[in-house]
Structures are given as C-alpha cells and as structure tokens.
Design an enzyme around this catalytic site. Structure first.
Site, PDB file in Angstrom:
ATOM      1  N   GLU A 190      15.806  55.641 -41.220  1.00 44.71           N
ATOM      2  CA  GLU A 190      15.555  55.593 -42.671  1.00 44.71           C
ATOM      3  C   GLU A 190      14.918  56.875 -43.214  1.00 44.71           C
ATOM      4  OE1 GLU A 190      13.080  52.292 -44.826  1.00 44.71           O
ATOM      5  OE2 GLU A 190      15.234  51.978 -45.128  1.00 44.71           O
ATOM      6  N   LYS A 192      12.930  58.100 -45.801  1.00 42.88           N
ATOM      7  CA  LYS A 192      11.987  57.475 -46.733  1.00 42.88           C
ATOM      8  C   LYS A 192      10.737  58.345 -46.822  1.00 42.88           C
ATOM      9  CE  LYS A 192       9.919  53.732 -45.044  1.00 42.88           C
ATOM     10  NZ  LYS A 192       9.563  52.305 -44.731  1.00 42.88           N
ATOM     11  N   LYS A 253      19.704  52.607 -49.785  1.00 42.44           N
ATOM     12  CA  LYS A 253      18.599  51.628 -49.742  1.00 42.44           C
ATOM     13  C   LYS A 253      18.057  51.496 -51.156  1.00 42.44           C
ATOM     14  CE  LYS A 253      16.181  48.990 -46.918  1.00 42.44           C
ATOM     15  NZ  LYS A 253      14.980  49.393 -46.266  1.00 42.44           N
ATOM     16  N   GLU A 302      20.055  41.113 -46.440  1.00 44.50           N
ATOM     17  CA  GLU A 302      18.722  41.056 -45.826  1.00 44.50           C
ATOM     18  C   GLU A 302      18.034  39.717 -46.060  1.00 44.50           C
ATOM     19  OE1 GLU A 302      16.017  44.606 -45.859  1.00 44.50           O
ATOM     20  OE2 GLU A 302      14.807  43.293 -47.137  1.00 44.50           O
ATOM     21  N   ASN A 324      14.272  41.190 -41.954  1.00 39.76           N
ATOM     22  CA  ASN A 324      13.141  42.064 -42.251  1.00 39.76           C
ATOM     23  C   ASN A 324      11.863  41.449 -41.698  1.00 39.76           C
ATOM     24  OD1 ASN A 324      11.414  44.007 -43.249  1.00 39.76           O
ATOM     25  ND2 ASN A 324      12.657  44.322 -45.103  1.00 39.76           N
ATOM     26  N   GLU A 360      14.702  44.815 -38.650  1.00 39.27           N
ATOM     27  CA  GLU A 360      14.182  45.814 -39.597  1.00 39.27           C
ATOM     28  C   GLU A 360      12.652  45.780 -39.665  1.00 39.27           C
ATOM     29  OE1 GLU A 360      15.729  44.804 -43.442  1.00 39.27           O
ATOM     30  OE2 GLU A 360      17.828  45.041 -42.860  1.00 39.27           O
ATOM     31  N   SER A 361      12.025  46.931 -39.740  1.00 37.60           N
ATOM     32  CA  SER A 361      10.589  47.098 -40.031  1.00 37.60           C
ATOM     33  C   SER A 361       9.679  46.857 -38.835  1.00 37.60           C
ATOM     34  CB  SER A 361      10.135  46.182 -41.183  1.00 37.60           C
ATOM     35  OG  SER A 361      10.826  46.474 -42.369  1.00 37.60           O
TER      36      SER A 361
HETATM   37  O1  LIG Z   1       7.934  49.139 -47.037  1.00 32.50           O
HETATM   38  C1  LIG Z   1       7.459  48.634 -48.074  1.00 32.50           C
HETATM   39  O2  LIG Z   1       6.288  48.793 -48.457  1.00 32.50           O
HETATM   40  C2  LIG Z   1       8.348  47.793 -48.943  1.00 32.50           C
HETATM   41  C3  LIG Z   1       7.795  47.120 -50.040  1.00 32.50           C
HETATM   42  C4  LIG Z   1       8.627  46.347 -50.859  1.00 32.50           C
HETATM   43  C5  LIG Z   1       9.988  46.266 -50.605  1.00 32.50           C
HETATM   44  C6  LIG Z   1      10.556  46.940 -49.513  1.00 32.50           C
HETATM   45  C7  LIG Z   1       9.727  47.698 -48.688  1.00 32.50           C
HETATM   46  N1  LIG Z   1      10.223  48.404 -47.602  1.00 32.50           N
HETATM   47  C8  LIG Z   1      11.629  48.489 -47.329  1.00 32.50           C
HETATM   48  C9  LIG Z   1      11.798  48.194 -45.895  1.00 32.50           C
HETATM   49  O3  LIG Z   1      12.083  47.099 -45.576  1.00 32.50           O
HETATM   50  C10 LIG Z   1      11.502  49.295 -44.929  1.00 32.50           C
HETATM   51  O4  LIG Z   1      11.623  50.530 -45.583  1.00 32.50           O
HETATM   52  C11 LIG Z   1      12.467  49.341 -43.735  1.00 32.50           C
HETATM   53  O5  LIG Z   1      12.699  48.043 -43.224  1.00 32.50           O
HETATM   54  C12 LIG Z   1      11.855  50.221 -42.614  1.00 32.50           C
HETATM   55  O6  LIG Z   1      10.607  49.666 -42.269  1.00 32.50           O
HETATM   56  P1  LIG Z   1       9.577  50.589 -41.399  1.00 32.50           P
HETATM   57  O7  LIG Z   1      10.296  51.030 -40.128  1.00 32.50           O
HETATM   58  O8  LIG Z   1       8.393  49.694 -41.101  1.00 32.50           O
HETATM   59  O9  LIG Z   1       9.220  51.766 -42.249  1.00 32.50           O
END
Ligand SMILES: O=C(O)c1ccccc1NCC(=O)[C@H](O)[C@H](O)COP(=O)(O)O
Length: 406
Positions: A190, A192, A253, A302, A324, A360-361
């Site tokens: 990602e 970001k 995204k 998602e 997620n 994810e995340s």
């Molecule tokens: O990441 C946030 O704070 C967030 C808040 C509100 C809506 C979406 C958000 N994030 C998008 C995502 O789900 C993450 O960017 C993506 O899954 C990657 O997660 P990570 O590896 O923990 O950065």
C-alpha cells in the site's frame, strides 16, 4: 411509471398524515411511505431502470410538533414537495441499510423539511447530525467531494474517456501467480502517506519511488490511497505510478459511495477498486460489481465482521474478499479477526466459491503472515509496516523473512 407512483404516494402520504394529525394531534408516530432508489443506480441512466416501490407504512417514533402556523396549502411549492421526498428517500436508505446491519449513514441526517398537511405545518424531530465515527465522517465527506466532482466531470465524459483507456491489468491473476511462485500470500503493497489512526507514516513521501521499491521487493499488486483529506493521497499519485512504467496492477484505495467513482478510477489508471460492505448495502454492491465487470475493474470487497462476510457470501460474482483486521470505526486491530471469519462453514463456502481472500491491516512480521496464511488467505494487503521503512524494498524482505522478489 415512476412519476405517477410518486405523486400517488405523495398524496396518500399527506392525506394519511392529515388524518392522523387531525384525529389525534398529540400522536407521537410518524408514518412514512417511501420510495427506494439504490444510490448506485442514480448515475443518470440507472434511476429509470428500477420500478418505484411504495413500502409498507412504517410506524416509527418521532415527535410531531404542533403547527407553528397556519399556511395556505396552495402555497406549498414543488420544491418543498421534492425536498420532502428527498429527505424521505435518504431516511429510507439508512433504514434499509440498517436492516442489513450497516451502521454507517451515507449522509448527515438533514433537518427534515417542514411538512404541510392541509392547513397545518410541522417538522418531524431530527436525529443527531454529527458523525458517529471516523468511517462515517469519511463517507459523509466523500459524498460532498464526489457531488462536487460530478458537477465538473460528467459520467458521459468518463464513458467517452474509457474508450481510450489502457487495457486493465489482471489483479487477481497477479496475486495467484505470486502465490504459486513464492508459496507465500501475494502481496498488495500500500502506497499510503498517512492515515487517521496512525497519522503521517512517511514524511519523505514520493509515491512513484515507494511504488518502484515495492515492485522491486516482489509486490504482486499495489494499493494507492487517493483520498486527500484523511490519507494525504490523490488521483495524481495513481496516474503518476501508472505512467512511471510500474507493471504491478493497481488498486485505487478509495471510499466508493457512488457508481461515478468507478468510471473515474478506471480513467485514472486503476485496475481494481475497493467496495466496503460496512458502507454499501447489498443492492449497491451488486450494481457496482456489474459496472466493474463492464468497464474492466476488479472489485476487492472488504468485510470486517461475520455479518458482512455472510452478506457478501450471499452475493454472486464476488471473486475477491478482503478481511480487514482493523475496525474502521474504533481503529482496533486484531489479526485473529481473519482467522475468525474463515473458520467453519464460512471457510468452506469460500473454498467452494473459489474466492480469493486478502488479509488486510496489522501485518508486521513473518509470524503474522504465517498466521493469516494458515487461516486460509492467499493474499495480504500491507501498508504501515513497509511504507514507514527507509527502504521499502528491504521492508518487504523483513516482513516475509526472506527475499520474495525473484
Ligand atoms: O488506517 C486507518 O486509520 C483507516 C481509518 C479509516 C478507514 C480506513 C483506514 N485504513 C485503510 C486500511 O484498511 C489500511 O490502510 C490497510 O488495510 C493497510 O493497513 P496497515 O498495513 O495496518 O497500514
């Protein structure tokens, strides 16, 4: 048909309110007869393709304030009628979404318009009109943003632009090829800069440099944040990465709330888009899946909880589901969420439907990857743990515990 039904409903609605009001003016109930046009349909053509359905009278609590003034019914303008109808449609959309377990309201609950019932006027009581959480705030903001963009860029101009768009890259094919090549889940890396939960992740943020480093590190696909207000992203980043010669298929995204955004994302270089079950009712998901297929976009749908997973497993045509681990309302991250949603019958149904699952995340270590892979994912979406590394290529090596680039 739609016009006729609408005027019939309108007169029934007001005659009913008049009866209710005059017979028991202190009544604390609101009758609502409404029309539902799925929001995704209102793209200039779709709205007429759905029959207008009047619904059962809903008997819900509300307060009817006594008429503050006596008005001449003939003075009620068409605009007031339309405002009243628009408010009813908005309220019904939230009501229908709530029946599917969706808690996010698509727009702020505007002040209900003054209702004119015969010689009386009254205003129904209003709910709170501040966002309940960050996701709802993002969605409300996105609605305003997209409304303004649609005034500048018409759907017809986007459809025209699509005639000369690049052929889409195979997002799912890239994930499967990576999984077969490495034995690890395919990586969606990602791009970001920042997020609501973690603030700025990378000060010296050059999206093309980050994208190239990801590709060098073995990413199968890229996810590019295009929301400006909450993630410091933009569509120019998506275009720049596409035009820089990066070969990875690109996920736009973005927080999709309107079908117009699908066309726009495709013209800006996207190969895939994100459809969030916590935001979009089933009918919108189904409609948007059709549009994605029509214009060559892969849909990553998602989910975060069992209800959303069950809703999506009941919809035909979904090939890619992201679980997620971050609760987008509370920001809580728990990678066991992936395991929980892939256990039992749900996991069996996913295998039967040959759906690719993306974890994810919250993925930072080789152990995290092994955990979600064991749970059944064939792909992962990772942002923070690699974008904040000085060398994101090295960050990917650390994430997997080995070089997955060749
Ligand atoms: O990441 C946030 O704070 C967030 C808040 C509100 C809506 C979406 C958000 N994030 C998008 C995502 O789900 C993450 O960017 C993506 O899954 C990657 O997660 P990570 O590896 O923990 O950065």
């Amino acid at each position: 048909m739609a016009g006729l039904a609408s005027s019939k409903i309108s007169s029934d609605f007001h005659s009913l309110l008049y009866t209710s009001y005059t017979q028991n003016p202190s009544s604390r109930s609101k009758f609502r007869k409404s029309i539902y046009f799925p929001s995704a349909l209102i793209d200039g053509q779709g709205a007429t393709s759905y029959s207008v359905r009047s619904r059962q009278m809903n008997h819900v609590k509300c307060g009817m304030k006594a008429a503050s003034s006596i008005v001449d019914p003939s003075s009620v303008s068409v605009v007031d009628e339309l405002k009243s109808k628009e408010w009813e449609i908005g309220a019904l959309k939230d009501e229908l979404a709530a029946t599917q377990g969706i808690r996010i309201r698509r727009q702020p609950p505007t002040d209900p318009p003054l209702h004119y019932v015969g010689p009386f006027e009254f205003r129904l009581q209003n709910e709170e009109n501040t966002p309940r959480n960050i996701l709802e705030e993002i969605v409300w903001n996105k609605h305003v943003e997209v409304t303004q963009m649609k005034e500048k860029v018409t759907i017809d101009s986007l459809k025209k632009a699509l005639e000369s768009a690049h052929p889409p890259r195979h997002f799912i094919g890239a994930l499967k090829a990576s999984y077969l090549r490495t034995g690890f889940p395919g990586l969606i890396a990602e791009v970001k800069k920042a997020s609501p939960s973690r603030g700025v992740l990378r000060e010296d943020f050059d999206p093309v440099e980050v994208a190239k480093a990801y590709e060098k590190g073995g990413a199968a696909c890229l996810s590019v944040l295009t929301d400006a207000k909450y993630f410091q992203g933009c569509f120019e980043n998506l275009e720049a990465i596409r035009n820089a010669g990066v070969q990875c298929p690109l996920l736009c995204k973005e927080f999709i709330v309107d079908a117009w955004q699908l066309y726009y994302a495709r013209t800006k270089g996207a190969d895939a888009v994100l459809l969030i079950a916590a935001v979009l009712p089933d009918l919108d998901i189904k409609y948007m899946l059709k549009i994605c297929k029509m214009i060559g976009l892969t849909a990553l749908v998602e989910v975060h909880d069992e209800n959303e997973m069950d809703r999506m497993l009941a919809i035909d045509g979904i090939q890619l589901i992201g679980i997620n681990n971050r609760n987008l309302e509370t920001f809580k991250v728990d990678i066991s969420n992936t395991k929980k949603l892939l256990e039992g019958e749900r996991g069996e149904k996913i295998r039967q439907k040959d759906i690719i699952v993306v974890g994810e995340s919250g993925l930072f270590t080789p152990a995290d990857i092994a955990y979600v892979q064991e749970a059944g994912v064939k792909a992962i979406l990772v942002g923070e743990s690699i974008v904040k590394q000085k060398d994101p290529t090295q960050g990917i090596r650390q994430l997997f515990g080995k070089d997955i680039s060749s």
